[in-house]
Design an enzyme around this catalytic site. Structure first.
Site, PDB file in Angstrom:
ATOM      1  N   ILE A  14      -1.007   3.352 -23.003  1.00  8.72           N
ATOM      2  CA  ILE A  14      -2.174   2.836 -23.747  1.00  8.72           C
ATOM      3  C   ILE A  14      -2.252   3.444 -25.154  1.00  8.72           C
ATOM      4  CG2 ILE A  14      -3.971   4.484 -22.983  1.00  8.72           C
ATOM      5  CD1 ILE A  14      -4.264   0.653 -23.295  1.00  8.72           C
ATOM      6  N   SER A  36       1.298  16.212 -26.999  1.00 10.46           N
ATOM      7  CA  SER A  36       2.122  15.609 -25.953  1.00 10.46           C
ATOM      8  C   SER A  36       2.829  16.715 -25.209  1.00 10.46           C
ATOM      9  CB  SER A  36       3.141  14.655 -26.593  1.00 10.46           C
ATOM     10  OG  SER A  36       4.148  14.319 -25.662  1.00 10.46           O
ATOM     11  N   ARG A  38       5.409  16.435 -23.700  1.00 13.90           N
ATOM     12  CA  ARG A  38       6.853  16.239 -23.964  1.00 13.90           C
ATOM     13  C   ARG A  38       7.180  16.434 -25.435  1.00 13.90           C
ATOM     14  NH1 ARG A  38       7.285  10.565 -23.533  1.00 13.90           N
ATOM     15  NH2 ARG A  38       5.020  10.593 -23.781  1.00 13.90           N
ATOM     16  N   LYS A  91     -11.010   5.318 -20.391  1.00  6.43           N
ATOM     17  CA  LYS A  91     -11.574   5.102 -19.071  1.00  6.43           C
ATOM     18  C   LYS A  91     -10.515   5.417 -18.007  1.00  6.43           C
ATOM     19  CE  LYS A  91      -9.810   2.197 -17.100  1.00  6.43           C
ATOM     20  NZ  LYS A  91      -8.452   1.720 -16.620  1.00  6.43           N
ATOM     21  N   ASP A 169      -8.259   1.913 -10.796  1.00  5.89           N
ATOM     22  CA  ASP A 169      -7.935   2.162 -12.209  1.00  5.89           C
ATOM     23  C   ASP A 169      -8.113   0.873 -13.014  1.00  5.89           C
ATOM     24  OD1 ASP A 169      -6.758   3.920 -14.437  1.00  5.89           O
ATOM     25  OD2 ASP A 169      -5.456   2.172 -14.429  1.00  5.89           O
TER      26      ASP A 169
HETATM   27  P1  NAP Z   1       0.599   6.681 -18.870  1.00  5.88           P
HETATM   28  O1  NAP Z   1       1.462   5.611 -19.463  1.00  5.88           O
HETATM   29  O2  NAP Z   1       1.009   7.340 -17.619  1.00  5.88           O
HETATM   30  O3  NAP Z   1       0.334   7.740 -20.017  1.00  5.88           O
HETATM   31  C1  NAP Z   1      -0.459   8.876 -19.847  1.00  5.88           C
HETATM   32  C2  NAP Z   1       0.087   9.980 -20.743  1.00  5.88           C
HETATM   33  O4  NAP Z   1      -0.762  11.110 -20.618  1.00  5.88           O
HETATM   34  C3  NAP Z   1       1.483  10.437 -20.351  1.00  5.88           C
HETATM   35  O5  NAP Z   1       2.483   9.677 -20.999  1.00  5.88           O
HETATM   36  C4  NAP Z   1       1.483  11.867 -20.801  1.00  5.88           C
HETATM   37  O6  NAP Z   1       1.780  11.863 -22.194  1.00  5.88           O
HETATM   38  C5  NAP Z   1       0.030  12.313 -20.704  1.00  5.88           C
HETATM   39  N1  NAP Z   1      -0.270  13.160 -19.526  1.00  5.88           N
HETATM   40  C6  NAP Z   1      -0.900  14.359 -19.565  1.00  5.88           C
HETATM   41  N2  NAP Z   1      -1.038  14.857 -18.331  1.00  5.88           N
HETATM   42  C7  NAP Z   1      -0.477  13.977 -17.490  1.00  5.88           C
HETATM   43  C8  NAP Z   1      -0.298  13.936 -16.092  1.00  5.88           C
HETATM   44  N3  NAP Z   1      -0.745  14.910 -15.285  1.00  5.88           N
HETATM   45  N4  NAP Z   1       0.337  12.865 -15.543  1.00  5.88           N
HETATM   46  C9  NAP Z   1       0.782  11.866 -16.318  1.00  5.88           C
HETATM   47  N5  NAP Z   1       0.632  11.854 -17.664  1.00  5.88           N
HETATM   48  C10 NAP Z   1       0.015  12.896 -18.243  1.00  5.88           C
HETATM   49  O7  NAP Z   1      -0.867   6.107 -18.565  1.00  5.88           O
HETATM   50  P2  NAP Z   1      -1.676   4.996 -19.400  1.00  5.88           P
HETATM   51  O8  NAP Z   1      -1.479   3.676 -18.759  1.00  5.88           O
HETATM   52  O9  NAP Z   1      -1.445   5.147 -20.826  1.00  5.88           O
HETATM   53  O10 NAP Z   1      -3.163   5.437 -18.993  1.00  5.88           O
HETATM   54  C11 NAP Z   1      -3.799   6.557 -19.561  1.00  5.88           C
HETATM   55  C12 NAP Z   1      -5.290   6.335 -19.477  1.00  5.88           C
HETATM   56  O11 NAP Z   1      -5.610   5.131 -20.189  1.00  5.88           O
HETATM   57  C13 NAP Z   1      -5.795   6.115 -18.038  1.00  5.88           C
HETATM   58  O12 NAP Z   1      -7.048   6.702 -17.882  1.00  5.88           O
HETATM   59  C14 NAP Z   1      -5.872   4.595 -17.925  1.00  5.88           C
HETATM   60  O13 NAP Z   1      -6.861   4.163 -17.008  1.00  5.88           O
HETATM   61  C15 NAP Z   1      -6.283   4.221 -19.340  1.00  5.88           C
HETATM   62  N6  NAP Z   1      -5.935   2.847 -19.720  1.00  5.88           N
HETATM   63  C16 NAP Z   1      -4.694   2.326 -19.469  1.00  5.88           C
HETATM   64  C17 NAP Z   1      -4.430   1.011 -19.806  1.00  5.88           C
HETATM   65  C18 NAP Z   1      -3.078   0.375 -19.578  1.00  5.88           C
HETATM   66  O14 NAP Z   1      -2.959  -0.856 -19.743  1.00  5.88           O
HETATM   67  N7  NAP Z   1      -2.043   1.102 -19.258  1.00  5.88           N
HETATM   68  C19 NAP Z   1      -5.416   0.218 -20.369  1.00  5.88           C
HETATM   69  C20 NAP Z   1      -6.641   0.787 -20.670  1.00  5.88           C
HETATM   70  C21 NAP Z   1      -6.890   2.100 -20.318  1.00  5.88           C
HETATM   71  P3  NAP Z   1       2.578  13.068 -22.874  1.00  5.88           P
HETATM   72  O15 NAP Z   1       3.826  13.245 -22.109  1.00  5.88           O
HETATM   73  O16 NAP Z   1       2.759  12.581 -24.264  1.00  5.88           O
HETATM   74  O17 NAP Z   1       1.675  14.283 -22.775  1.00  5.88           O
END
Ligand code: NAP
Length: 313
Positions: A14, A36, A38, A91, A169
């Site tokens: 996101i 990050s 990473r 969220k 989620d």
């Molecule tokens: P994601 O692709 O898994 O990314 C989350 C990022 O957070 C990871 O790449 C990592 O980035 C960091 N992170 C820090 N602690 C972590 C942990 N314990 N486990 C995994 N990642 C961790 O997830 P996302 O889809 O972007 O979702 C993140 C948030 O945005 C959630 O709350 C989700 O509900 C919300 N969201 C997502 C979407 C969607 O379409 N995907 C839409 C709206 C809202 P670093 O390695 O750079 O630290």
């Protein structure tokens, strides 16, 4: 107006898809750094592996946007608020109601802005549905949120872990719309949670809702399912006692009334989120609505758990 230096924490899906372009497109903000684990980055920005490292190296960064999963967000958000930063969080705002309630109190005590975003609400069709339903009696609510988890959450292990919300989620997005448009408060009457035998969080859920003063025959329910192949569905249908049916489709991007399209605008959720954030910062005001999280928590509290077949990505 002075541009606010902002850092993104958690450079996942996101952040890359939405936050980076929305910030770059908003003149109130200047994207200054990434945090990050990473040490990933975009546009050659400095990247730090912790908030502490960011604040030590770049004390001028006043604003932080958390794009990390909800579990673990409490500690990080608390750190940022106590360090005097203004904060936006994705969220769901936290893993528990206790955490988000305490974060709002910490922000208030620190005199800092906390903006708990609900992106689906930033659709013009949602505002129009709210306007049309104000003061109406509701006879039926049907939420139908069915998507393919493999397509939308590939490799996201955290969604299956405690605090990862599972199908809630995406489902909490529907609930963020429902709590915005319904003219009276909803609460959970009953729920069923389908939890794969090898997972901690549900892959499917059904909720029956109640209100304090329902008309006879009122039927309020939601279905969330992550096992949907083919056509995906993010639909909310609301019928009023006066005989009007409002249908929100595509996650709140489109609205039809009695089958006739009323709003077909494409969604600009994240640019609007950052516009609202700029306003909140200018006014020194927080925005934290816990109602969608409360519905999810109550579904977990009263939900009947059904073990289903093991699920692998
Ligand atoms: P994601 O692709 O898994 O990314 C989350 C990022 O957070 C990871 O790449 C990592 O980035 C960091 N992170 C820090 N602690 C972590 C942990 N314990 N486990 C995994 N990642 C961790 O997830 P996302 O889809 O972007 O979702 C993140 C948030 O945005 C959630 O709350 C989700 O509900 C919300 N969201 C997502 C979407 C969607 O379409 N995907 C839409 C709206 C809202 P670093 O390695 O750079 O630290």
């Amino acid at each position: 107006m002075k541009r606010q230096l902002i850092a993104i924490v958690g450079l996942g899906k996101i952040a890359v898809d939405q936050h980076v372009p929305a910030i770059l497109g908003n003149p109130a903000f200047e994207l200054a750094a990434i945090v990050s684990q990473r040490r990933a980055t975009v546009a050659d920005l400095p990247s730090f592996d912790s908030l502490e490292a960011l604040f030590a190296a770049m004390p001028e960064v006043e604003v932080v946007a958390f794009c990390t999963p909800p579990a673990g967000r409490f500690e990080a958000t608390r750190t940022a608020l106590r360090a005097g930063r203004q904060v936006l969080i994705e969220k769901p705002p936290a893993a528990t109601l206790g955490e988000i309630t305490e974060l709002a109190a910490i922000a208030e005590r620190a005199g800092r802005v906390l903006f708990a975003t609900w992106h689906s609400r930033f659709n013009p069709a949602v505002a129009e549905a709210r306007r049309r339903l104000a003061g109406q009696r509701i006879s039926r609510l049907r939420v139908d949120w069915r998507e393919d988890v493999r397509r939308w959450h590939p490799g996201q292990a955290w969604i299956w872990q405690p605090g990862g919300f599972g199908v809630f989620d995406p489902g909490i997005n529907a609930l963020s719309i429902v709590t915005e448009i319904m003219p009276e408060p909803l609460f959970v009457a009953a729920a069923q949670l389908d939890v794969p035998a090898n997972r901690q969080t549900p892959i499917g859920a059904e909720i029956s809702f109640a209100t304090a003063d329902p008309a006879p025959g009122t039927d309020l329910s939601a279905v969330f399912d992550w096992r949907k192949q083919g056509e995906q569905s993010w639909t909310i249908e609301v019928a009023t006692a006066a005989g009007e049916t409002l249908t929100l489709t595509e996650g709140g991007a489109r609205l039809a009334v009695n089958g006739t399209p009323v709003i077909e605008a494409g969604s600009h959720e994240y640019p609007m989120i950052y516009e609202r954030f700029a306003t909140l910062l200018a006014e020194g005001r927080s925005e934290v609505d816990i109602r969608p999280l409360q519905l999810v928590a109550d579904a977990f509290l009263v939900g009947e758990r059904r073990a289903t077949a093991p699920f692998d990505d």
